[in-house]
Scaffold this motif. Structure first.
Motif, mmCIF file in Angstrom:
data_model
loop_
_atom_site.group_PDB
_atom_site.id
_atom_site.type_symbol
_atom_site.label_atom_id
_atom_site.label_comp_id
_atom_site.label_asym_id
_atom_site.label_seq_id
_atom_site.Cartn_x
_atom_site.Cartn_y
_atom_site.Cartn_z
ATOM 1 N N ALA A 71 0.849 -1.199 0.000
ATOM 2 C CA ALA A 71 0.000 0.000 0.000
ATOM 3 C C ALA A 71 0.878 1.239 0.000
ATOM 4 O O ALA A 71 2.054 1.176 0.332
ATOM 5 N N ARG A 72 0.279 2.343 -0.412
ATOM 6 C CA ARG A 72 0.922 3.653 -0.206
ATOM 7 C C ARG A 72 0.133 4.276 0.947
ATOM 8 O O ARG A 72 -1.058 4.539 0.799
ATOM 9 N N CYS A 73 0.796 4.455 2.098
ATOM 10 C CA CYS A 73 0.078 4.782 3.336
ATOM 11 C C CYS A 73 0.329 6.233 3.768
ATOM 12 O O CYS A 73 1.403 6.565 4.266
ATOM 13 N N ILE A 126 10.489 -1.121 -9.385
ATOM 14 C CA ILE A 126 10.768 -1.290 -10.814
ATOM 15 C C ILE A 126 11.441 -0.051 -11.390
ATOM 16 O O ILE A 126 11.913 -0.071 -12.522
ATOM 17 N N ASP A 127 11.474 1.050 -10.618
ATOM 18 C CA ASP A 127 12.074 2.289 -11.143
ATOM 19 C C ASP A 127 13.608 2.274 -11.099
ATOM 20 O O ASP A 127 14.249 3.055 -11.801
ATOM 21 N N ASN A 128 14.195 1.435 -10.264
ATOM 22 C CA ASN A 128 15.651 1.394 -10.051
ATOM 23 C C ASN A 128 16.247 2.784 -9.808
ATOM 24 O O ASN A 128 17.275 3.149 -10.378
ATOM 25 N N ALA A 221 9.654 7.653 -21.179
ATOM 26 C CA ALA A 221 9.324 7.355 -19.780
ATOM 27 C C ALA A 221 8.150 8.230 -19.348
ATOM 28 O O ALA A 221 8.079 9.404 -19.723
ATOM 29 N N GLU A 222 7.266 7.662 -18.531
ATOM 30 C CA GLU A 222 6.062 8.420 -18.118
ATOM 31 C C GLU A 222 6.419 9.725 -17.409
ATOM 32 O O GLU A 222 5.675 10.698 -17.478
ATOM 33 N N GLY A 223 7.575 9.735 -16.740
ATOM 34 C CA GLY A 223 7.958 10.919 -15.967
ATOM 35 C C GLY A 223 8.535 12.052 -16.808
ATOM 36 O O GLY A 223 8.784 13.152 -16.301
HETATM 37 O O1 F6P Z 1 7.371 3.503 -8.252
HETATM 38 C C1 F6P Z 1 6.986 2.469 -9.071
HETATM 39 C C2 F6P Z 1 5.884 2.916 -10.005
HETATM 40 O O2 F6P Z 1 5.474 1.809 -10.788
HETATM 41 C C3 F6P Z 1 6.235 4.097 -10.922
HETATM 42 O O3 F6P Z 1 6.973 3.725 -12.046
HETATM 43 C C4 F6P Z 1 4.863 4.620 -11.243
HETATM 44 O O4 F6P Z 1 4.902 5.986 -11.600
HETATM 45 C C5 F6P Z 1 4.134 4.423 -9.955
HETATM 46 O O5 F6P Z 1 4.763 3.358 -9.277
HETATM 47 C C6 F6P Z 1 2.663 4.126 -10.096
HETATM 48 O O6 F6P Z 1 2.093 4.051 -8.826
HETATM 49 P P1 F6P Z 1 0.665 3.467 -8.520
HETATM 50 O O7 F6P Z 1 0.722 1.979 -8.709
HETATM 51 O O8 F6P Z 1 0.413 3.832 -7.089
HETATM 52 O O9 F6P Z 1 -0.282 4.078 -9.480
#
Ligand code: F6P
Length: 323
Positions: A71-73, A126-128, A221-223
């Motif tokens: 989770a992200r808490c 997965i971002d390394n 990359a999405e970022g």
């Molecule tokens: O930090 C890993 C990651 O997969 C990123 O590459 C991505 O931006 C993010 O998590 C997505 O987060 P969530 O699964 O909370 O949408």
């Protein structure tokens, strides 16, 4: 030390299960009771955990995701949340915690360490993008998913003489995009670490078209500021800029759901074992990672809130290979 707990936190990553298995089996071999915490820091705050036997972690080595949940808490960002988590662990007699996760998760583990609770982190995202390790659990599997997508897109792109724009994950970093781009033979790679304007991307693609390439692949990359959506908008507004007809694929969470590669299983097993060894050796407040093919520990102080710098020579390599 008799009792430890393990949790997985943040975005799941292929190999997390292998790391949990390694923590549990190494812990039991060292005479410890190991508890698995449900759903990351959220479960820690709520005292949601259970004893794990060797058999409880059987059959998960090859599976993606995390059987403990993650989770992200938000609550853990607060002092009250962290105090509650420590109280819960003290009440259960849990004396140390292993946190398997990425940047945000290891910032959380550093906060626990500063509050005096024994904690060791395991580098997994997965971002390394974690400082203190050459490679993180999950990134190899994610790259392989992206690569499989690239290979397939190239096949159909070649049939139709098209360009494809493929967006990979990477919140603030371009590691997956760059590595998959090199391994897949992309014409252009766009990453947040070295932004390039849409006009330049178009120029590179147009140059490939003019050189007679049957198709072209742009990996982004999405970022990146100019992510797939922005580049697509730009190319739609300038239809002749790239030469090819364009299609867009956004990979998203497909990259996170893979079964772990051999490389990720091995890394996770080594780092999980290394985390328990570090705790037994009396190390506290460190991240267990891999440097120069050796399992190492780095103080969380040097890891928390920082982002690993990508090697831009690899971007140059991608450019040379694309010509
Ligand atoms: O930090 C890993 C990651 O997969 C990123 O590459 C991505 O931006 C993010 O998590 C997505 O987060 P969530 O699964 O909370 O949408």
């Amino acid at each position: 030390m008799n009792k430890i707990a393990v949790l997985t936190s943040g975005g799941d990553a292929p190999g997390m299960n292998a790391a949990i298995r390694a923590v549990v089996r190494t812990g039991i071999s060292a005479g410890l009771d190991v508890y698995g915490v449900r759903n990351g820091y959220d479960g820690l705050i709520r005292g949601q955990w259970g004893y794990l036997s060797r058999r409880d972690v059987g059959g998960i080595l090859h599976t993606g995701g995390t059987f403990l949940g993650s989770a992200r808490c938000e609550e853990f960002y607060t002092l009250e949340g962290r105090q509650r988590a420590i109280e819960q662990m003290n009440a259960q007699g849990i004396e140390a915690l292993v946190v398997i996760g990425g940047n945000g998760s290891q910032t959380g583990s550093y906060e626990l360490h500063k509050m005096g609770f024994p904690v060791v982190g395991v580098a997994s995202t997965i971002d390394n993008d974690l400082v203190g390790t050459d490679i993180t659990i999950g990134v190899d599997s994610a790259i392989n998913v992206a690569l499989e997508a690239i290979d397939r897109l190239k096949t159909t792109a070649a049939s139709h003489g098209r360009a494809f724009l493929l967006e990979t994950m990477g919140r603030k970093c371009g590691y997956v995009a760059l590595m998959a781009g090199i391994a897949g033979g992309a014409e252009v790679v766009v990453i947040p670490e070295q932004e390039i304007p849409p006009e330049e991307v178009a120029r590179e693609v147009r140059a490939a078209y003019d050189r007679g390439k049957s198709h072209a692949l742009i990996v982004v990359a999405e970022g990146a500021k100019n992510n797939a959506r922005r580049l697509d908008e730009h190319f739609a507004a300038h239809p002749d800029a790239i030469g090819y007809d364009l299609r867009v694929t956004i990979l998203g969470h497909v990259q996170r759901g893979a079964d772990p590669t051999a490389s990720d299983r091995l890394l996770a097993t080594r780092l999980g074992e290394g985390a328990v060894r570090a705790l037994v050796d009396g190390q506290r407040g460190v991240l267990v990672g891999l440097r120069g093919n050796r399992v190492t520990t780095t103080p969380l102080e040097e890891v928390a809130g920082r982002q690993k710098v990508i090697d831009l020579e690899l971007l140059e390599l991608a450019r040379i290979m694309a010509k």
